[in-house]
Design a protein around this motif. Sequence first.
Motif, mmCIF file in Angstrom:
data_model
loop_
_atom_site.group_PDB
_atom_site.id
_atom_site.type_symbol
_atom_site.label_atom_id
_atom_site.label_comp_id
_atom_site.label_asym_id
_atom_site.label_seq_id
_atom_site.Cartn_x
_atom_site.Cartn_y
_atom_site.Cartn_z
ATOM 1 N N TRP A 1 -2.408 8.280 7.128
ATOM 2 C CA TRP A 1 -2.228 7.332 6.025
ATOM 3 C C TRP A 1 -1.074 6.375 6.283
ATOM 4 C CZ3 TRP A 1 -5.719 5.577 3.179
ATOM 5 C CH2 TRP A 1 -6.782 6.375 2.773
ATOM 6 N N LEU B 1 -7.436 -1.090 -3.073
ATOM 7 C CA LEU B 1 -6.125 -0.457 -3.146
ATOM 8 C C LEU B 1 -5.996 0.397 -4.411
ATOM 9 C CD1 LEU B 1 -3.632 -0.500 -1.335
ATOM 10 C CD2 LEU B 1 -2.800 -2.438 -2.644
ATOM 11 N N PRO C 1 0.807 -1.232 0.000
ATOM 12 C CA PRO C 1 0.000 0.000 0.000
ATOM 13 C C PRO C 1 0.837 1.278 0.000
ATOM 14 C CG PRO C 1 -0.835 -1.557 1.614
ATOM 15 C CD PRO C 1 0.465 -2.115 1.103
ATOM 16 N N TYR C 2 2.034 1.199 0.581
ATOM 17 C CA TYR C 2 2.893 2.385 0.630
ATOM 18 C C TYR C 2 3.401 2.792 -0.751
ATOM 19 C CZ TYR C 2 2.968 2.002 5.706
ATOM 20 O OH TYR C 2 2.608 1.953 7.026
ATOM 21 N N GLY D 1 1.389 8.906 -4.605
ATOM 22 C CA GLY D 1 0.406 9.951 -4.330
ATOM 23 C C GLY D 1 1.040 11.173 -3.692
ATOM 24 N N GLY E 1 1.643 3.042 -3.572
ATOM 25 C CA GLY E 1 0.695 4.044 -4.055
ATOM 26 C C GLY E 1 0.721 5.308 -3.210
ATOM 27 N N GLY E 2 0.908 5.134 -1.903
ATOM 28 C CA GLY E 2 0.996 6.306 -1.027
ATOM 29 C C GLY E 2 2.186 7.179 -1.376
ATOM 30 N N ASN F 1 -7.900 3.493 -3.893
ATOM 31 C CA ASN F 1 -7.150 4.351 -2.975
ATOM 32 C C ASN F 1 -6.110 5.145 -3.763
ATOM 33 O OD1 ASN F 1 -4.444 4.645 -1.471
ATOM 34 N ND2 ASN F 1 -5.934 4.531 0.193
ATOM 35 N N TRP F 2 -5.380 4.460 -4.602
ATOM 36 C CA TRP F 2 -4.318 5.107 -5.364
ATOM 37 C C TRP F 2 -4.852 6.062 -6.433
ATOM 38 C CZ3 TRP F 2 -1.080 0.076 -6.412
ATOM 39 C CH2 TRP F 2 -0.489 -0.349 -5.223
ATOM 40 N N TYR G 1 -2.076 2.553 5.897
ATOM 41 C CA TYR G 1 -1.423 1.697 4.903
ATOM 42 C C TYR G 1 -0.830 0.465 5.567
ATOM 43 C CZ TYR G 1 -1.793 5.119 1.112
ATOM 44 O OH TYR G 1 -2.246 5.974 0.142
ATOM 45 N N THR H 1 -5.929 10.337 -5.511
ATOM 46 C CA THR H 1 -4.974 11.442 -5.453
ATOM 47 C C THR H 1 -4.740 12.095 -6.815
ATOM 48 O OG1 THR H 1 -3.947 10.521 -3.492
ATOM 49 C CG2 THR H 1 -2.641 12.110 -4.737
#
Length: 165
Positions: A56, A91, A15-16, A22, A18-19, A94-95, A60, A98
Amino acid sequence: MSPEWARIFGAVALPYVGGFLGARITGNKDSANMKWYKELKKVPWNPPSWVFGPVWTYLYGTMGYASYLVWRDGGGFEGAVVPLGMYGASLALNWLWTPLFFKYHLKGWATIEILMYLGVTGATAYLFWPVNQTASKLLFPLLGWISLASTLTIGVLVKNKDKQS
């Protein structure tokens, strides 16, 4: 690193990715995207900008670990294809939010997208439950945060409908 720890690390790290992307899209406080965001009218309950990063970071990690628990207890990808597929959709949504909101300033599409994200994440928590209840419960804070984020996005859309970009 044992194979089990490598699986946990991979699930938590995913998940990180995409974070991180973003965060690059959003930019620092002096970026054009953040200047655009600062100029928007917001709802009174909008948290300060510094809150989003730590929240976040926590979310994540918990969603990644939840996916690992479902993978482990569901018998891998083959045994948990539906809940993990729903997690993958969550996921991806989520991505996607942004760039829609911060890069392209598509407030209407971002509103539709975040409501889809909320629904898909709710379905993910539901599908995780029979496989691993802890994994499902780990998504509850995420559902709360997406609910708040949905109200913030709707608020920006409604309060800034006169602003094209």
